[in-house]
Write an enzyme that holds these catalytic residues in place. Structure first.
Site, PDB file in Angstrom:
ATOM      1  N   LYS A 133       4.899  33.459  19.529  1.00 23.87           N
ATOM      2  CA  LYS A 133       6.253  33.979  19.660  1.00 23.87           C
ATOM      3  C   LYS A 133       6.797  34.613  18.379  1.00 23.87           C
ATOM      4  CE  LYS A 133       6.719  29.275  20.091  1.00 23.87           C
ATOM      5  NZ  LYS A 133       7.362  28.516  20.588  1.00 23.87           N
ATOM      6  N   LYS A 182      11.926  34.495  20.845  1.00 25.08           N
ATOM      7  CA  LYS A 182      11.932  34.693  22.200  1.00 25.08           C
ATOM      8  C   LYS A 182      12.741  35.843  22.842  1.00 25.08           C
ATOM      9  CE  LYS A 182      10.176  29.935  22.881  1.00 25.08           C
ATOM     10  NZ  LYS A 182      10.522  28.773  23.176  1.00 25.08           N
TER      11      LYS A 182
HETATM   12  N1  HSE Z   1       8.850  24.620  20.537  1.00 26.42           N
HETATM   13  C1  HSE Z   1       9.120  25.549  21.805  1.00 26.42           C
HETATM   14  C2  HSE Z   1      10.004  24.868  22.544  1.00 26.42           C
HETATM   15  C3  HSE Z   1       7.635  25.533  22.289  1.00 26.42           C
HETATM   16  O1  HSE Z   1      10.615  23.883  22.318  1.00 26.42           O
HETATM   17  O2  HSE Z   1      10.563  25.982  23.393  1.00 26.42           O
HETATM   18  C4  HSE Z   1       7.362  26.438  23.714  1.00 26.42           C
HETATM   19  O3  HSE Z   1       7.450  27.786  23.221  1.00 26.42           O
END
Ligand code: HSE
Length: 419
Positions: free
Chosen positions: A99, A199
């Site tokens: 991402k 994201k």
């Molecule tokens: N580190 C990310 C989270 C992993 O905790 O959402 C999934 O993208």
């Protein structure tokens, strides 16, 4: 009829997601997809797969003509971009879960997909097991998406749940999130909101056609949240969540941000606990819809990668409909937010920057106020992230320009000074 493509995969990365995918593929022979080679960084590590599968030379995969699909699930964003760009240029289809890399290189990757006429899929890069990208891309017509509110980071949601509902302290909760494979290898990316805004950058594109650098989107994480803030939330039957939000404004533009927020106990997002993610979409005719599922972890993330691989069999690619087939939306800063701010020292709070302040609680152990402030003030200032200050949005925090003027006029009228 076109036959399904035989997929021969070159995999980059054998960590939480890579190994998860390897196991998932072994359990889905009907897919007719096989991993030919796996490129790893550290050959010394013990792996649960035959040694002959592994290489440390990326060109063993990138230059292998039999390999038609590259799956990239590595940690290093710069290396990931090099791999993905080369793979597309070498005529391969690509599935990625990186991402950070995708968000930081979105304009270049859009151009590369056009130039190479190859598919780049990344459902696992946002909300892991929830098929949110494909839904936003395929299902909603541009004009109908009024708003999206989402919990997109599993680790921070896990930490907030463990601290405020199970009494763990921050360090214990973070350690657990790391042990369970939810957290990024640099957990600051989760805790301080970087992962969530990455994201959100991707989802804003598929929802509204917005192409924006993540650093231009207002965001924060959960690092400043205090026990006193959670106590205020409890007293109002609310919870604190890290919420990514986008709202279409009356001026046709979109306001977007990722900030901690008080969520009423009967809202859908309040239901989202631990490493789960949730997305609430409000659209013109369907009204409210709620998507819910695991947002982190080996198999939930691998399931999204698997689904992308399966989609390649029938040559699926994102059309970026909102960007190329509609008039893309622009981001707007012309809004105001109703915020809760808790602090140690009132002298460090620029009271004059608020439009108005509705509540003062100066007697509590942890002092706080509730007030309305211009979005622009938060974008340009940093005081609200510093000196042990904590800012949490109230439920339904967005006030549009026109509404603000009406509210101001009304309060002046009430005060008997209008006209
Ligand atoms: N580190 C990310 C989270 C992993 O905790 O959402 C999934 O993208």
């Amino acid at each position: 009829m076109e036959t399904h493509k035989q997929l021969t995969i070159g995999l980059f990365g054998f960590g939480v997601v890579g190994e998860g995918l390897y196991k998932v593929l072994q359990q889905t022979p009907s897919l007719k997809a096989s991993i030919k080679k796996v490129c790893i960084k550290n050959p010394g590590k013990r792996r649960n797969a035959p040694a002959s599968l592994f290489t440390t030379d990326k060109n063993d995969i990138l230059n292998d003509r039999d390999i038609n699909v590259i799956v990239e699930v590595i940690d290093n964003a710069d290396a990931a971009f090099e791999i993905v760009a080369t793979a597309l240029r070498n005529g391969k289809e690509v599935v990625s879960a990186s991402k950070k890399m995708l968000a930081e290189h979105l304009p270049e990757l859009l151009a590369l997909q056009k130039e190479t006429d190859r598919s780049l899929l990344y459902e696992a890069a946002a909300c892991a097991s929830i098929p949110v990208i494909r839904n936003l891309e395929e299902y909603y017509d541009n004009d109908l998406l009024h708003s999206i509110r989402a919990i997109v980071n599993g680790s921070t949601n896990f930490i907030l749940t463990k601290i405020f509902e199970e009494g763990l302290d921050f360090k214990e909760a973070l350690l657990l999130a790391q042990q369970l494979g939810f957290a990024e290898s640099n957990p600051k990316l989760d805790v301080e909101g970087f992962d969530a805004v990455n994201k959100w950058t991707l989802l804003l594109n598929h929802a509204y056609g917005i192409v924006e650098r993540p650093e231009n989107i207002l965001f924060n994480g959960i690092q400043n949240i205090q026990a006193g803030d959670a106590a205020v939330a409890r007293s109002k039957n609310q919870q604190i969540k890290l919420v990514a939000q986008a709202k279409k404004l009356q001026n046709g533009k979109v306001a977007a941000f990722v900030l901690p927020q008080f969520v009423n106990h009967d809202e859908h997002l309040a239901f989202v606990k631990n490493e789960y993610n949730g997305v609430v979409i409000e659209s013109g005719f369907a009204d409210k819809q709620f998507f819910y599922g695991k947002g982190a972890g080996s198999f939930p993330t691998a399931s999204a990668v698997l689904s992308d691989i399966a989609a390649l069999r029938y040559h699926y690619r994102y059309e970026y409909k909102k960007l190329y087939h509609h008039t893309p939306h622009e981001l707007s800063n012309d809004i105001f937010l109703r915020v809760f701010v808790s602090f140690d020292n009132l002298a460090l709070i620029p009271k004059e920057k608020f439009e108005w302040i509705e509540e003062w609680h100066a007697q509590e152990e942890r002092k706080y106020l509730v007030g309305v402030i211009a979005f622009e003030e938060l974008k340009t200032g940093t005081w609200w992230k510093e000196s042990n200050t904590s800012l949490v949005l109230t439920p339904d925090p967005v006030i549009e320009d026109v509404e603000l003027r009406k509210l101001k006029k009304k309060s002046l009228e009430l005060a008997g000074v209008a006209g």
